[in-house]
Design a protein around this motif. Structure first.
Motif, short mmCIF file in Angstrom:
data_model
loop_
_atom_site.label_atom_id
_atom_site.label_comp_id
_atom_site.label_asym_id
_atom_site.label_seq_id
_atom_site.Cartn_x
_atom_site.Cartn_y
_atom_site.Cartn_z
N PRO A 121 8.69 23.37 42.76
CA PRO A 121 9.80 22.91 41.91
C PRO A 121 10.91 23.96 41.88
N ALA A 122 12.12 23.50 41.58
CA ALA A 122 13.28 24.40 41.55
C ALA A 122 13.30 25.19 40.26
N ASP A 123 12.27 25.97 40.04
CA ASP A 123 12.12 26.78 38.83
C ASP A 123 11.92 28.23 39.26
N SER A 124 13.01 28.96 39.39
CA SER A 124 12.94 30.34 39.89
C SER A 124 12.21 31.28 38.94
N ILE A 125 12.17 30.94 37.66
CA ILE A 125 11.46 31.79 36.69
C ILE A 125 9.96 31.73 36.96
N LYS A 126 9.44 30.52 37.21
CA LYS A 126 8.00 30.35 37.44
C LYS A 126 7.60 30.63 38.88
N TYR A 127 8.44 30.23 39.86
CA TYR A 127 8.06 30.31 41.26
C TYR A 127 8.80 31.38 42.06
N GLY A 128 9.75 32.06 41.45
CA GLY A 128 10.44 33.16 42.13
C GLY A 128 11.14 32.71 43.39
N ILE A 129 11.03 33.51 44.46
CA ILE A 129 11.74 33.20 45.70
C ILE A 129 11.18 31.96 46.40
N GLN A 130 10.00 31.49 45.97
CA GLN A 130 9.41 30.31 46.59
C GLN A 130 10.00 29.01 46.02
N ALA A 131 10.71 29.11 44.90
CA ALA A 131 11.26 27.92 44.24
C ALA A 131 12.08 27.08 45.20
#
Length: 201
Positions: free
Chosen positions: A112-122
């Protein structure tokens, strides 16, 4: 003389026991053990096929890049130790619920487009592994999670993953996965090392 005879018999017995124990040991496999020969799996393909398949994917890859406005991930990576440990863990947990792992199903997904949770993988594509068991009646490999088997009945993991819901046995009520801060644990695997966009080796 009697003591020597007993010692000889004991020695012979010990040698037989050791030989029997060694002979009954299962090969460890996968660790480069001497004397173990593995056949080439029928699922392997030629380099020409691999190149053709990679090329066929490029149209989808380019279309996806155009839709998201950036180049997506090209592949992911897990260590050999991960696969050994993961399969061992699945078999261990499946045995507890009297089931047998038949294989792994790979789902193509995206973070998902959630950089807080997934970082650079978002917002990049990836894949998840889901174990399967073989259903004799359906003659099919069915996705399941050995951590979610109730009274010998596996929860419909494919349905849960693809819809976020689990139909109850009566077919009318819907069980929704928790939406609280505490998420539902599973044996589904991901979190490999992602190839950054524009990987070239």
């Amino acid at each position: 003389m009697k003591i020597i005879s007993v010692m000889r018999k004991t020695t012979v017995l010990l040698v037989i026991m050791v030989a029997f124990a060694v002979g009954c040991q299962k090969p460890k496999g996968g660790d480069g053990d001497a004397g173990i020969v593995y056949e080439k799996p029928k699922e392997t393909i030629t380099l020409e096929q691999a190149t053709a398949m990679y090329g066929a994917y490029q149209k989808r890859y380019e279309a996806l890049n155009a839709s998201v406005g950036k180049e997506d991930a090209r592949y992911g990576w897990h260590s050999v130790d991960f696969y050994k440990g993961y399969i061992g863990f699945l078999e261990q947990e499946a045995k507890k619920v009297n089931m047998k792992i038949s294989g792994l199903r790979m789902y193509y997904v995206a973070y998902p487009a959630d950089s807080i949770k997934y970082g650079i993988q978002a917002d990049y594509q990836t894949f998840i592994y889901v174990p399967t068991y073989y259903d004799e009646k359906k003659q099919a490999h069915i996705a399941f999670d050995p951590l979610h088997v109730e009274n010998g009945v596996p929860k419909p993991i494919h349905e849960i993953i693809t819809t976020g819901k689990d139909r109850a046995a009566n077919g009318t009520s819907i069980y929704k996965l928790t939406s609280t801060a505490t998420e539902t644990t599973s044996s589904v695997a991901n979190m490999g090392e992602m190839c950054k966009p524009n990987c070239r080796d």
